[in-house]
Motif scaffolding. Structure first.
Motif, mmCIF file in Angstrom:
data_model
loop_
_atom_site.group_PDB
_atom_site.id
_atom_site.type_symbol
_atom_site.label_atom_id
_atom_site.label_comp_id
_atom_site.label_asym_id
_atom_site.label_seq_id
_atom_site.Cartn_x
_atom_site.Cartn_y
_atom_site.Cartn_z
ATOM 1 N N CYS A 1 0.861 -1.183 0.000
ATOM 2 C CA CYS A 1 0.000 0.000 0.000
ATOM 3 C C CYS A 1 0.892 1.225 0.000
ATOM 4 O O CYS A 1 2.119 1.128 -0.081
ATOM 5 N N HIS A 2 0.250 2.377 0.076
ATOM 6 C CA HIS A 2 0.997 3.645 0.043
ATOM 7 C C HIS A 2 0.558 4.524 1.211
ATOM 8 O O HIS A 2 0.461 5.751 1.095
ATOM 9 N N LEU A 3 0.307 3.868 2.337
ATOM 10 C CA LEU A 3 -0.190 4.554 3.525
ATOM 11 C C LEU A 3 0.774 5.659 3.942
ATOM 12 O O LEU A 3 1.971 5.448 4.085
ATOM 13 N N VAL B 1 1.659 -2.730 7.951
ATOM 14 C CA VAL B 1 1.593 -2.605 6.491
ATOM 15 C C VAL B 1 2.998 -2.514 5.910
ATOM 16 O O VAL B 1 3.936 -2.056 6.562
ATOM 17 N N GLY B 2 3.095 -2.937 4.648
ATOM 18 C CA GLY B 2 4.239 -2.575 3.823
ATOM 19 C C GLY B 2 3.811 -1.393 2.985
ATOM 20 O O GLY B 2 2.856 -1.472 2.220
ATOM 21 N N THR B 3 4.495 -0.271 3.164
ATOM 22 C CA THR B 3 4.115 0.950 2.465
ATOM 23 C C THR B 3 5.326 1.565 1.787
ATOM 24 O O THR B 3 6.453 1.450 2.275
ATOM 25 N N GLY B 4 5.067 2.223 0.654
ATOM 26 C CA GLY B 4 6.192 2.795 -0.074
ATOM 27 C C GLY B 4 5.766 3.517 -1.328
ATOM 28 O O GLY B 4 4.572 3.766 -1.554
ATOM 29 N N PRO B 5 6.750 3.836 -2.177
ATOM 30 C CA PRO B 5 6.482 4.630 -3.368
ATOM 31 C C PRO B 5 5.532 3.949 -4.335
ATOM 32 O O PRO B 5 5.343 2.729 -4.317
ATOM 33 N N ALA C 1 8.179 -1.674 6.296
ATOM 34 C CA ALA C 1 7.111 -2.312 7.067
ATOM 35 C C ALA C 1 6.953 -1.544 8.360
ATOM 36 O O ALA C 1 7.925 -1.358 9.105
ATOM 37 N N ILE C 2 5.729 -1.084 8.622
ATOM 38 C CA ILE C 2 5.486 -0.235 9.788
ATOM 39 C C ILE C 2 4.207 -0.658 10.504
ATOM 40 O O ILE C 2 3.345 -1.312 9.933
ATOM 41 N N LYS C 3 4.091 -0.262 11.763
ATOM 42 C CA LYS C 3 2.835 -0.372 12.485
ATOM 43 C C LYS C 3 1.943 0.808 12.078
ATOM 44 O O LYS C 3 2.430 1.845 11.632
ATOM 45 N N THR C 4 0.655 0.644 12.268
ATOM 46 C CA THR C 4 -0.279 1.694 11.850
ATOM 47 C C THR C 4 -0.621 2.673 12.973
ATOM 48 O O THR C 4 -1.421 3.583 12.761
ATOM 49 N N TYR C 5 -0.019 2.492 14.137
ATOM 50 C CA TYR C 5 -0.301 3.404 15.256
ATOM 51 C C TYR C 5 0.993 4.063 15.700
ATOM 52 O O TYR C 5 2.030 3.392 15.889
ATOM 53 N N SER D 1 9.537 5.278 15.442
ATOM 54 C CA SER D 1 9.123 4.316 16.462
ATOM 55 C C SER D 1 8.065 3.347 15.955
ATOM 56 O O SER D 1 7.656 2.441 16.683
ATOM 57 N N MET D 2 7.626 3.506 14.703
ATOM 58 C CA MET D 2 6.607 2.635 14.118
ATOM 59 C C MET D 2 7.206 1.580 13.187
ATOM 60 O O MET D 2 6.514 0.651 12.773
ATOM 61 N N ILE D 3 8.482 1.732 12.861
ATOM 62 C CA ILE D 3 9.116 0.848 11.882
ATOM 63 C C ILE D 3 9.286 -0.556 12.457
ATOM 64 O O ILE D 3 9.797 -0.738 13.567
ATOM 65 N N ILE D 4 8.842 -1.543 11.701
ATOM 66 C CA ILE D 4 9.141 -2.940 12.012
ATOM 67 C C ILE D 4 10.442 -3.333 11.329
ATOM 68 O O ILE D 4 11.338 -3.925 11.932
#
Length: 386
Positions: A61-63, A112-116, A128-132, A138-141
């Protein structure tokens, strides 16, 4: 400590629900067993009659890169100044304050995996990040988790309409090969210099960014809808001995016999909505089931903002309606995308030692009438339905 009691816990690995309790401490699942006795220092959630599921995971996704309810001011999805941009990092643009993050975790999506986007031949690094959270650091997995590349209509439209390269599929493939060749030469020169105590070549940030791809530490994340583009992505991955995921895969059902031989992971969708361009002519919710039955690991994508991220369970449910096994659909929005992103050691299923990313549903999460009652991320209740 947080104790979830009496819930029907989804075990996506074993494809069954278990009546179990879950004990959470310091953001991790520390016990997953029957009849855990509460103590005075525990906060207890009674999940009787509820479905307790792992937080949902979206692999593509592109969140945080588009901007909800705004225009160009917050649109950071595609760098339009050059078709080869591997040095770009999603984490340098993601805006966790965007409303879509709140909608995502309230809808049960916790990672989510988010990016360009797909405007460039090479668009940059996915994370890959958490959504909160408030601060992306501090959200990066895990970052990076992939290098975005794109085949077909989008790069042609972005650059061909201005009479810049690429204007053809041939040019897209040639440009990708060229930068990979240069990066491989750069990497070998660096290794030779280090081994022989020689002066290192001048730093090239684009080529440096591709070294993890060449070393197979992260995959190429290939935007490919049409069959010929899917096969070109596979051809180039084989030429350079790269890891690869095939994202969107709209035509995949009609070439499933060939893809079954290759065994690349496939991210399917977005399948909801209009066929807005030629590449989407064969778009169908049947595709996920066809690929799964052929033994291909799949995950389901919303491609948010194409489809709002909170509608990921609806996309999975529609795939079930069109032939995908229900448990395979649940895996396609939990453990499978976690594995594809390389973060399944932390998320994607409920296991001792993993992050306590858990969602409590009022009923079957593939039923549109079911509600998220609690979302827990890293052991913290981030959403509770009032």
């Amino acid at each position: 400590m947080l104790l979830i009691k009496n819930g029907n816990v989804m075990d996506v690995d074993e494809k069954k629900c278990l009546n179990m309790d879950i004990l959470i401490e310091n953001g991790k699942i520390v016990k997953f067993e029957k009849n855990i006795l509460p103590t005075e220092n525990m906060c207890v959630i009674d999940a009787s009659g509820k479905i307790v599921a792992p937080g949902l995971v979206e692999a593509h996704c592109h969140l945080g890169l588009v901007g909800d309810s705004v225009g160009i001011e917050n649109e950071d999805i595609n760098e339009r100044s050059g078709a080869i941009s591997p040095e770009l990092r999603a984490i340098d643009a993601i805006d966790p304050m965007d409303k879509v993050f709140e909608e995502a975790y309230q809808g049960g999506i916790t990672s989510v995996g988010t990016g360009p986007g797909s405007g460039n031949v090479l668009g940059g690094q996915f994370a890959a990040i958490k959504t909160y959270g408030k601060r992306i650091d501090s959200m990066i997995i895990k970052a990076p988790v992939a290098m975005k590349c794109a085949f077909g209509e989008n790069p042609k439209r972005f650059y061909g309409t201005t009479k810049n390269k690429p204007t053809t599929r041939m040019a897209i493939a040639a440009m990708l090969r060229e930068i990979l060749m240069r990066a491989r030469e750069y990497m070998l020169k660096k290794e030779h210099a280090k081994e022989n105590n020689l002066e290192l070549p001048p730093i090239d940030i684009q080529l440096e960014s591709l070294i993890p791809v060449l070393k197979k530490e992260i995959p190429l994340k290939a935007h490919a809808h049409k069959a010929n583009d899917i096969f070109t992505a596979i051809r180039i991955a084989k030429e350079f001995d790269l890891k690869l995921t095939l994202d969107h895969s709209t035509d995949a059902a009609v070439i499933v016999d060939e893809l079954a031989k290759e065994k690349y992971d496939m991210i399917v969708g977005p399948s909801l909505g209009h066929r807005t361009k030629v590449e989407l002519a064969k778009k169908s919710f049947k595709t996920a089931g066809i690929l799964n039955k052929a033994g291909i690991k799949i995950s389901i994508t919303t491609d948010s903002p194409v489809i709002p991220l909170q509608h990921l369970p609806i996309c999975a449910a529609l795939a079930v309606k069109e032939g995908l096994d229900k448990w395979e659909a649940l895996k396609a929005i939990t453990i499978n995308p976690a594995q594809i992103l390389g973060i399944d050691n932390r998320v994607g299923s409920i296991q001792v030692g993993k992050d306590a990313d858990i969602v409590i549903w009022s009923g079957d999460l593939l039923d549109i009438m079911s509600d998220v009652e609690y979302t827990i991320i890293d052991g913290k209740v981030v959403y509770k339905k009032i």
